[in-house]
Design an enzyme around this catalytic site. Sequence first.
Site, PDB file in Angstrom:
ATOM      1  N   ARG A 145       3.843  -3.084   5.464  1.00 20.79           N
ATOM      2  CA  ARG A 145       4.650  -3.484   4.471  1.00 20.79           C
ATOM      3  C   ARG A 145       5.870  -4.393   4.993  1.00 20.79           C
ATOM      4  NH1 ARG A 145       5.248   2.549   1.194  1.00 20.79           N
ATOM      5  NH2 ARG A 145       3.722   1.744  -0.534  1.00 20.79           N
ATOM      6  N   HIS A 148      -0.036  -0.336  -1.555  1.00 16.96           N
ATOM      7  CA  HIS A 148       0.200   1.238  -1.823  1.00 16.96           C
ATOM      8  C   HIS A 148      -0.921   1.766  -1.007  1.00 16.96           C
ATOM      9  CE1 HIS A 148      -0.079   4.728  -4.489  1.00 16.96           C
ATOM     10  NE2 HIS A 148      -1.352   4.594  -4.330  1.00 16.96           N
ATOM     11  N   LYS A 186      -0.705  -5.239  -3.815  1.00 18.03           N
ATOM     12  CA  LYS A 186      -0.115  -5.351  -4.914  1.00 18.03           C
ATOM     13  C   LYS A 186       0.261  -6.806  -5.519  1.00 18.03           C
ATOM     14  CE  LYS A 186       2.413  -0.953  -4.571  1.00 18.03           C
ATOM     15  NZ  LYS A 186       3.927  -0.107  -4.551  1.00 18.03           N
ATOM     16  N   PHE A 246      14.373   3.156 -11.280  1.00 19.67           N
ATOM     17  CA  PHE A 246      13.355   1.756 -10.905  1.00 19.67           C
ATOM     18  C   PHE A 246      12.215   1.708 -11.711  1.00 19.67           C
ATOM     19  CE2 PHE A 246      12.133   5.438  -7.712  1.00 19.67           C
ATOM     20  CZ  PHE A 246      10.773   5.158  -7.799  1.00 19.67           C
ATOM     21  N   ASN A 267       6.713  -4.119  -2.444  1.00 19.44           N
ATOM     22  CA  ASN A 267       6.510  -3.711  -0.968  1.00 19.44           C
ATOM     23  C   ASN A 267       4.939  -4.133  -0.683  1.00 19.44           C
ATOM     24  OD1 ASN A 267       5.210  -1.747  -2.654  1.00 19.44           O
ATOM     25  ND2 ASN A 267       6.482  -0.244  -1.757  1.00 19.44           N
ATOM     26  N   THR A 273       8.589   2.901   2.472  1.00 23.33           N
ATOM     27  CA  THR A 273       8.628   2.307   0.992  1.00 23.33           C
ATOM     28  C   THR A 273       9.312   0.965   1.076  1.00 23.33           C
ATOM     29  OG1 THR A 273       8.013   4.431   0.292  1.00 23.33           O
ATOM     30  CG2 THR A 273       8.682   2.855  -1.362  1.00 23.33           C
TER      31      THR A 273
HETATM   32  P1  ADP Z   1       5.386   4.930  -1.881  1.00 21.30           P
HETATM   33  O1  ADP Z   1       4.630   3.665  -2.754  1.00 21.30           O
HETATM   34  O2  ADP Z   1       5.559   4.540  -0.628  1.00 21.30           O
HETATM   35  O3  ADP Z   1       4.350   6.117  -2.194  1.00 21.30           O
HETATM   36  P2  ADP Z   1       7.083   5.955  -4.099  1.00 21.30           P
HETATM   37  O4  ADP Z   1       5.804   6.630  -4.869  1.00 21.30           O
HETATM   38  O5  ADP Z   1       8.238   6.686  -3.831  1.00 21.30           O
HETATM   39  O6  ADP Z   1       6.625   5.107  -2.777  1.00 21.30           O
HETATM   40  O7  ADP Z   1       7.457   4.600  -5.096  1.00 21.30           O
HETATM   41  C1  ADP Z   1       6.346   4.067  -5.637  1.00 21.30           C
HETATM   42  C2  ADP Z   1       6.694   2.590  -5.819  1.00 21.30           C
HETATM   43  O8  ADP Z   1       7.796   2.336  -6.649  1.00 21.30           O
HETATM   44  C3  ADP Z   1       6.926   1.967  -4.669  1.00 21.30           C
HETATM   45  O9  ADP Z   1       5.839   1.838  -3.759  1.00 21.30           O
HETATM   46  C4  ADP Z   1       7.727   0.738  -4.813  1.00 21.30           C
HETATM   47  O10 ADP Z   1       7.066  -0.202  -5.323  1.00 21.30           O
HETATM   48  C5  ADP Z   1       8.505   1.407  -6.131  1.00 21.30           C
HETATM   49  N1  ADP Z   1       9.935   1.895  -5.542  1.00 21.30           N
HETATM   50  C6  ADP Z   1       9.870   3.220  -5.041  1.00 21.30           C
HETATM   51  N2  ADP Z   1      11.260   3.510  -4.740  1.00 21.30           N
HETATM   52  C7  ADP Z   1      12.014   2.457  -5.365  1.00 21.30           C
HETATM   53  C8  ADP Z   1      13.337   2.257  -5.246  1.00 21.30           C
HETATM   54  N3  ADP Z   1      14.346   3.046  -4.823  1.00 21.30           N
HETATM   55  N4  ADP Z   1      13.665   0.974  -6.093  1.00 21.30           N
HETATM   56  C9  ADP Z   1      13.006   0.159  -6.446  1.00 21.30           C
HETATM   57  N5  ADP Z   1      11.613   0.477  -6.365  1.00 21.30           N
HETATM   58  C10 ADP Z   1      11.186   1.541  -5.621  1.00 21.30           C
HETATM   59 MG    MG Z   2       3.955   7.420  -3.838  1.00 22.81          MG
END
Ligand code: ADP
Ligand code: MG
Length: 210
Positions: A117, A130, A23, A69, A127, A103
């Site tokens: 991460r 992905h 990212k 978010f 973070n 995450t």
């Molecule tokens: P992951 O990437 O671990 O699958 P999610 O699909 O829940 O997580 O979320 C997608 C992306 O959105 C995350 O990687 C992160 O960049 C962002 N994100 C997720 N939850 C939050 C949150 N509560 N506040 C801010 N950004 C978030």
């Molecule tokens: Mg996801």
Amino acid sequence: MEDTPIFPDPPVVTVERTLAIIKPDAVHRADEVMEDIKSLEFSILNQRRLRLTPEQASDFYAEHYGKMFFPSLIAYMQSADIIALVLAKRDAIQEWRDLLGPTNAVRAKQEAPDSLRAKYGHDQTRNGLHGSDSYHTAEREIRFMFSESITEPIYHGQDATDYLQSKVNPVLTKALTHLSKQKPEDPLTWLAQWLLDNNPNKPKVTEVDT
Ligand code: ADP
Ligand code: MG
């Protein structure tokens, strides 16, 4: 004689593909990430560096539309180049997710300091990396990032055996039998030409200029 199978059944392997993204906040450390990926014994099947438009970023993260978010996620994802990677390995999807850690990168640093991460991420949104969260997500995300590449699912086990036995082995067996009789000087070029000439999927009609 011509029907004797030359090729043994392929071994049963469950290699999966998953989509990883370096990212925007980690892209300046892409070389280091790639080193980590290789030392973790993932194969990199495809990679591209690209800049998402806001529309593409929204599309990619459509499942989060409406969440608080979402706007900051989209702003972040289109703020700089990203690198999309197709990773392959046995159980790649779950293993890559486990390696990423939580995450929220702040939590990752506290609770899983060895996670990727923790190493490459900064906060809840930024973070670093992905990873697809399921088989179907992986297929969709790979198609999204690499629409020009072949994205049919990889066959596994008996399906792979059946596929090779029905679609590939009969033609190759025939070709190799002819090849052994002909003994051409450049067997690979000969084989390539034979396959072109004897392609069972060759169009039955040819186009004509109108
Ligand atoms: P992951 O990437 O671990 O699958 P999610 O699909 O829940 O997580 O979320 C997608 C992306 O959105 C995350 O990687 C992160 O960049 C962002 N994100 C997720 N939850 C939050 C949150 N509560 N506040 C801010 N950004 C978030
Ligand atoms: Mg996801």
